[in-house]
Design a protein around this motif. Structure first.
Motif, PDB file in Angstrom:
ATOM      1  N   LEU A  26      11.343 -10.123 -15.510  1.00 18.86           N
ATOM      2  CA  LEU A  26      10.970  -9.476 -14.000  1.00 18.86           C
ATOM      3  C   LEU A  26      10.079  -8.537 -13.972  1.00 18.86           C
ATOM      4  N   TYR A  27      10.095  -7.533 -14.901  1.00 17.96           N
ATOM      5  CA  TYR A  27       9.258  -6.427 -15.159  1.00 17.96           C
ATOM      6  C   TYR A  27       7.859  -6.803 -15.082  1.00 17.96           C
ATOM      7  N   ARG A  28       7.535  -8.150 -15.836  1.00 17.46           N
ATOM      8  CA  ARG A  28       6.157  -8.490 -16.083  1.00 17.46           C
ATOM      9  C   ARG A  28       5.281  -8.868 -14.558  1.00 17.46           C
ATOM     10  N   ASN A  29       6.175  -9.204 -13.785  1.00 17.02           N
ATOM     11  CA  ASN A  29       5.332  -9.505 -12.252  1.00 17.02           C
ATOM     12  C   ASN A  29       5.032  -8.299 -11.517  1.00 17.02           C
ATOM     13  N   LEU A  30       5.214  -7.153 -12.196  1.00 15.40           N
ATOM     14  CA  LEU A  30       4.763  -5.995 -11.227  1.00 15.40           C
ATOM     15  C   LEU A  30       3.445  -5.563 -11.768  1.00 15.40           C
ATOM     16  N   TYR A  31       2.488  -5.333 -10.675  1.00 19.79           N
ATOM     17  CA  TYR A  31       1.117  -4.778 -11.044  1.00 19.79           C
ATOM     18  C   TYR A  31       0.867  -3.716 -10.219  1.00 19.79           C
ATOM     19  N   VAL A  32       0.506  -2.349 -10.907  1.00 18.30           N
ATOM     20  CA  VAL A  32       0.324  -1.009 -10.227  1.00 18.30           C
ATOM     21  C   VAL A  32      -1.143  -0.656 -10.520  1.00 18.30           C
ATOM     22  N   LYS A  90       2.018   3.952 -15.320  1.00 18.30           N
ATOM     23  CA  LYS A  90       3.280   3.924 -16.294  1.00 18.30           C
ATOM     24  C   LYS A  90       4.484   4.655 -15.683  1.00 18.30           C
ATOM     25  N   LEU A  91       4.150   5.724 -14.617  1.00 18.62           N
ATOM     26  CA  LEU A  91       5.278   6.562 -13.968  1.00 18.62           C
ATOM     27  C   LEU A  91       5.806   5.279 -13.141  1.00 18.62           C
ATOM     28  N   TYR A  92       5.098   4.535 -12.237  1.00 16.50           N
ATOM     29  CA  TYR A  92       5.894   3.475 -11.071  1.00 16.50           C
ATOM     30  C   TYR A  92       6.498   2.349 -12.327  1.00 16.50           C
ATOM     31  N   MET A  93       6.001   2.114 -13.481  1.00 17.70           N
ATOM     32  CA  MET A  93       6.645   1.029 -14.236  1.00 17.70           C
ATOM     33  C   MET A  93       7.824   1.521 -14.716  1.00 17.70           C
ATOM     34  N   ILE A  94       7.957   2.967 -15.257  1.00 17.18           N
ATOM     35  CA  ILE A  94       9.405   3.408 -15.687  1.00 17.18           C
ATOM     36  C   ILE A  94      10.298   3.613 -14.522  1.00 17.18           C
ATOM     37  N   ALA A  95       9.758   3.927 -13.464  1.00 15.37           N
ATOM     38  CA  ALA A  95      10.985   3.960 -12.333  1.00 15.37           C
ATOM     39  C   ALA A  95      11.276   2.721 -12.033  1.00 15.37           C
ATOM     40  N   VAL A  96      10.423   1.564 -11.884  1.00 13.86           N
ATOM     41  CA  VAL A  96      10.948   0.305 -11.369  1.00 13.86           C
ATOM     42  C   VAL A  96      12.012  -0.374 -12.461  1.00 13.86           C
ATOM     43  N   ASP A 130       0.924  -1.218  -0.079  1.00 11.53           N
ATOM     44  CA  ASP A 130       0.062   0.028   0.158  1.00 11.53           C
ATOM     45  C   ASP A 130       0.809   1.268  -0.084  1.00 11.53           C
ATOM     46  N   ALA A 131       0.806   1.932  -1.060  1.00 11.78           N
ATOM     47  CA  ALA A 131       1.964   3.229  -1.234  1.00 11.78           C
ATOM     48  C   ALA A 131       1.188   4.498  -0.490  1.00 11.78           C
ATOM     49  N   GLU A 132       0.199   4.313   0.114  1.00 10.30           N
ATOM     50  CA  GLU A 132      -0.289   5.798   0.711  1.00 10.30           C
ATOM     51  C   GLU A 132       0.551   6.097   1.839  1.00 10.30           C
ATOM     52  N   GLY A 133       1.074   7.217   1.610  1.00 12.70           N
ATOM     53  CA  GLY A 133       1.603   7.971   2.708  1.00 12.70           C
ATOM     54  C   GLY A 133       3.088   7.487   2.515  1.00 12.70           C
ATOM     55  N   LYS A 134       3.623   6.770   1.814  1.00 13.90           N
ATOM     56  CA  LYS A 134       4.900   6.329   1.813  1.00 13.90           C
ATOM     57  C   LYS A 134       5.584   6.945   0.702  1.00 13.90           C
ATOM     58  N   THR A 135       7.005   7.232   0.845  1.00 18.48           N
ATOM     59  CA  THR A 135       7.746   8.124  -0.163  1.00 18.48           C
ATOM     60  C   THR A 135       7.952   7.091  -1.337  1.00 18.48           C
ATOM     61  N   PHE A 136       7.781   7.585  -2.710  1.00 22.46           N
ATOM     62  CA  PHE A 136       7.732   7.143  -3.970  1.00 22.46           C
ATOM     63  C   PHE A 136       9.036   6.302  -4.167  1.00 22.46           C
ATOM     64  N   GLY A 137      10.512   6.866  -4.023  1.00 21.35           N
ATOM     65  CA  GLY A 137      11.467   6.270  -4.284  1.00 21.35           C
ATOM     66  C   GLY A 137      11.815   4.934  -3.241  1.00 21.35           C
ATOM     67  N   ARG A 138      11.448   5.107  -1.952  1.00 20.82           N
ATOM     68  CA  ARG A 138      11.667   4.107  -1.078  1.00 20.82           C
ATOM     69  C   ARG A 138      10.706   3.113  -1.405  1.00 20.82           C
ATOM     70  N   ILE A 139       9.675   3.256  -1.756  1.00 19.52           N
ATOM     71  CA  ILE A 139       8.727   1.943  -2.194  1.00 19.52           C
ATOM     72  C   ILE A 139       9.330   1.053  -3.490  1.00 19.52           C
ATOM     73  N   LEU A 140       9.760   1.918  -4.251  1.00 14.69           N
ATOM     74  CA  LEU A 140      10.311   1.412  -5.494  1.00 14.69           C
ATOM     75  C   LEU A 140      11.520   0.607  -5.250  1.00 14.69           C
ATOM     76  N   THR A 141      12.562   1.135  -4.425  1.00  9.21           N
ATOM     77  CA  THR A 141      13.644   0.069  -4.241  1.00  9.21           C
ATOM     78  C   THR A 141      13.278  -0.979  -3.558  1.00  9.21           C
ATOM     79  N   ILE A 178       1.116  -3.189  -6.154  1.00  7.83           N
ATOM     80  CA  ILE A 178       1.029  -1.772  -5.695  1.00  7.83           C
ATOM     81  C   ILE A 178      -0.202  -1.370  -5.937  1.00  7.83           C
ATOM     82  N   ILE A 179      -0.998  -0.918  -4.544  1.00 10.50           N
ATOM     83  CA  ILE A 179      -2.055  -0.234  -4.687  1.00 10.50           C
ATOM     84  C   ILE A 179      -2.046   0.983  -3.931  1.00 10.50           C
ATOM     85  N   ASN A 180      -3.063   2.090  -4.423  1.00 11.04           N
ATOM     86  CA  ASN A 180      -3.030   3.617  -3.761  1.00 11.04           C
ATOM     87  C   ASN A 180      -1.803   4.486  -4.515  1.00 11.04           C
TER      88      ASN A 180
END
Length: 143
Positions: free
Chosen positions: A119-125, A100-106, A20-31, A57-59
């Protein structure tokens, strides 16, 4: 003397992870997401095998950005033709193309080869709190 074990692709045990990405820092989530997708958190990590988990990843719209990134950061794309460079601000991408923003960053954090594309195909946002992976019963992770 004990030998290092090498995991074969058919021996990999995968989990479904919900973040759950709500309230979390974008870059920290993605790493953390890149680590989970790659499988580096598992003791059976093998660099040349897809041994990572499926990540949902939700929210995604409710992530937090530090500094003035929302106004200053731009994402560029180019078709290859002269004068075809286009750019979007981070705030516009977050509003209109959150997934798309999350996918580009990951994608930038994964290997730049066949394994990285796999590996990229295993991510759902998902921008909201609804997702279609209830049947897989993903375990929720707090970051």
């Amino acid at each position: 003397m004990k030998m290092t074990s090498v995991v074969k692709p058919h021996e990999v045990e995968r989990d479904w992870v919900l973040i759950d990405a709500e309230g979390k820092t974008f870059g920290r989530i993605l790493t953390e997401v890149a680590t989970l997708l790659r499988g580096k958190h598992k003791p059976s990590f093998t660099p040349n095998v897809d041994c990572g988990d499926y990540v949902v990843i939700i929210n995604a719209k409710k992530a937090v950005f530090s500094g003035a990134k929302l106004d200053d950061k731009e994402y560029f794309r180019h078709s290859g033709y002269f004068g075809s460079t286009k750019s979007n601000k981070l705030s516009d991408m977050l509003e209109n193309h959150t997934e798309k923003l999350y996918m580009i960053a990951v994608r930038g954090m994964l290997p730049k080869n066949r394994l990285g594309r796999e590996l990229y195909r295993n991510l759902y946002v998902y921008a909201g709190s609804e997702h279609k992976h209830e049947a897989q019963s993903p375990r929720k992770i707090e970051l």
